[in-house]
Design an enzyme around this catalytic site. Structure first.
Site, mmCIF file in Angstrom:
data_model
loop_
_atom_site.group_PDB
_atom_site.id
_atom_site.type_symbol
_atom_site.label_atom_id
_atom_site.label_comp_id
_atom_site.label_asym_id
_atom_site.label_seq_id
_atom_site.Cartn_x
_atom_site.Cartn_y
_atom_site.Cartn_z
ATOM 1 N N LYS A 108 0.874 -1.196 0.000
ATOM 2 C CA LYS A 108 0.000 0.000 0.000
ATOM 3 C C LYS A 108 0.894 1.223 0.000
ATOM 4 O O LYS A 108 2.021 1.166 0.497
ATOM 5 C CB LYS A 108 -0.880 0.015 1.265
ATOM 6 C CG LYS A 108 -2.093 0.915 1.165
ATOM 7 C CD LYS A 108 -3.248 0.199 0.506
ATOM 8 C CE LYS A 108 -4.416 1.086 0.235
ATOM 9 N NZ LYS A 108 -5.594 0.290 -0.181
ATOM 10 N N ASP A 138 -7.016 4.244 -4.508
ATOM 11 C CA ASP A 138 -7.689 4.126 -3.205
ATOM 12 C C ASP A 138 -8.276 5.518 -2.972
ATOM 13 O O ASP A 138 -8.485 6.271 -3.944
ATOM 14 C CB ASP A 138 -6.692 3.699 -2.112
ATOM 15 C CG ASP A 138 -7.396 3.264 -0.808
ATOM 16 O OD1 ASP A 138 -7.904 2.138 -0.753
ATOM 17 O OD2 ASP A 138 -7.456 4.064 0.157
#
Ligand code: NDP
Ligand code: 2IT
Length: 451
Positions: free
Chosen positions: A131, A171
């Protein structure tokens, strides 16, 4: 429903994690949830303790933190911080989104990267977990400022990623526009047209259904959960939070299945539209959020419905709740309200939207609860399908991709059923997702030695 037999072991491990990763509260929260499920499982399978899998799986393989300088429209230099957490590559290249939001910090990205490891394993596709992102706030920035920021961010990030190494995606705050600017800069610097990012535009290597996949996938997962109780979406009142990518396509799929979505939110408040958010209104939301980049308050003004500033939608009576905004957006009290009002299913489009107290409430009430790492895995799964299409240099039809997405969500449900079914028949999807996601990664780590 914590098991007192294992509580001591969990607490001891958590003391070690907290000492090693101070002030990373969201990371502690995500690790604790997994460890509570895993400790009883590894007690029965001591190989995982001998191999120190828990200690290893909680330690990122690599953390990259970098300066992102960029020039604003007034000619001033701005400085943000960029991150990429390369958490685990046991079963494939690091894979996971990029978040651009002012709250982004190391602890938040480590929680998201940690969750991603288990989620990606559940998809059955060969993807490790990662991430990244930045504390950059895209709100109020001009198109050109967003572009210059993305170019500066990628100028550093491109040294660390690649189609067989680490494949980022979107995201919060990173959608099609940002992926375009990031891809353009990667291609320019590396002189390579490769599938280094997913969520790309269909014109240049994207996959059909990727924009829809997280929302659709969450609804498919909820549908599977409802099926275990002989229920469907038909006629159900649904509370949705957020109003971005995940929320929008959640509504589209719920409408298709005959449910009625009555709420949506953004960081300023929520709207309650008891008549339901039909396809016409959804079209307006997509324009409002994706093009005008406006606020949900404008929806309430346009459609003359109630708007609740600084509140979240969980006080509204609903049958199903699909939180799709951000972490810790449902607390214990709000979970109690949902259950009291007759909600029978909570399925998480967002990552970790329910606090530990809220999860306790769902499990005690034995309602259907789909944790994010299972329920929202359709997004990254379809990213995996985008990677496959890029490798083959082919594009699949909508039907092909959607069919595969549905099969993947059904299989994730089956995995949760396999590892999460209790003696009384209740499916604890939290345990199911955590153990189901863990086994494949842990066994791969063991097979690959102490690396
Ligand atoms: P978007 O940026 O498209 O939308 C985010 C939405 O959530 C916006 O409505 C935003 O409101 C709201 N929001 C963001 N932060 C907060 C906050 N701190 N408090 C209240 N509301 C907030 O992001 P996505 O729809 O892509 O992501 C939503 C959630 O889904 C996140 O948890 C993400 O991690 C998760 N997720 C996303 C996937 C994907 O494929 N995109 C895949 C799996 C999970 P505002 O407009 O005011 O910012
Ligand atoms: O949280 C997530 O799973 C995502 N933001 C999607 C990640 C991806 O690589 O598609």
């Amino acid at each position: 429903m914590k098991n007192p037999i294992y509580e001591e072991k969990v607490n001891k491990f958590m003391a070690y994690i907290m000492a090693k990763n101070p002030a990373e509260l969201e990371f502690h929260q995500a690790v604790r949830e997994v460890v509570e499920s895993i400790v009883p499982y590894i007690e029965e399978n001591p190989i995982y303790t001998e191999e120190r899998i828990l200690e290893r799986i909680c330690e990122p393989e690599r953390v990259i933190i970098f300066r992102v300088p960029w020039i604003d429209d007034k000619g001033n230099i701005q400085v943000n911080r960029g991150f990429r957490i390369e958490m685990n590559s046991a079963i494939g290249p690091y894979k996971g989104g990029l978040r651009f939001h002012p709250t982004v910090n190391l602890g938040i990205l480590k929680f998201l990267a940690f969750e991603q490891v288990f989620k990606n394993s559940l998809t059955t596709l060969p993807m490790g977990g990662g991430k990244g992102g930045s504390d950059f706030d895209p709100k109020g920035k001009s198109e050109k400022e967003v572009m210059r920021f993305c170019q500066s961010f990628m100028t550093e990030l491109c040294k660390h990623i690649g189609p067989n190494t680490d494949v980022p995606a979107g995201d919060i705050g990173v959608g099609g526009r940002e992926i375009g600017y990031l891809f353009g800069q990667y291609k320019r610097i590396r002189n390579e047209f490769t599938g280094v990012l997913t969520g790309k535009n269909i014109l240049w290597g994207g996959s059909l259904i990727r924009p829809e996949a997280t929302g659709y996938g969450n609804v498919y997962f909820a549908q599977e959960m409802l099926k275990t109780r002989g229920e469907t979406f038909e006629g159900k009142i649904v509370a949705v939070s957020g109003s971005g990518n995940v929320a929008q396509f959640t509504i589209e799929k719920v409408n298709e299945l005959g449910g009625k979505c009555v709420t949506l939110s953004d960081s300023n408040g929520f709207i309650y539209d008891p008549k339901g958010i039909d396809s016409e209104k959804l079209k307006y939301i997509m324009w409002l959020k994706n093009e005008k980049r406006g606020r949900m308050k404008e929806y309430a003004d346009k459609y003359a419905c109630d708007y609740f500033p600084d509140e979240r939608p969980w006080g509204i009576k609903c049958d199903v709740a699909l939180p799709s905004a951000t972490e810790n957006e449902i607390n214990g009290e709000q979970a109690k309200t949902l259950v009291k009002n007759g909600c029978i299913c909570v399925s998480e489009g967002a990552n970790m939207p329910s606090t530990p107290e809220a999860i306790e409430v769902y499990l005690a009430a034995k309602i259907l609860f789909g944790p994010g790492k299972a329920a929202n895995a359709g997004g990254v799964a379809t990213s995996g399908l985008e990677m496959t299409q890029n490798s083959m240099r082919l594009s699949w039809t909508r039907e092909e991709v959607d069919g595969r997405l549905q099969t993947i969500m059904k299989n994730i449900h089956k995995t949760c059923h396999k590892y999460g079914t209790k003696e009384d028949g209740f499916i604890n999807y939290v345990d199911g997702a955590n153990i189901g996601g863990f086994v494949k990664v842990a066994d791969s780590m063991i097979a690959q030695g102490a690396v």
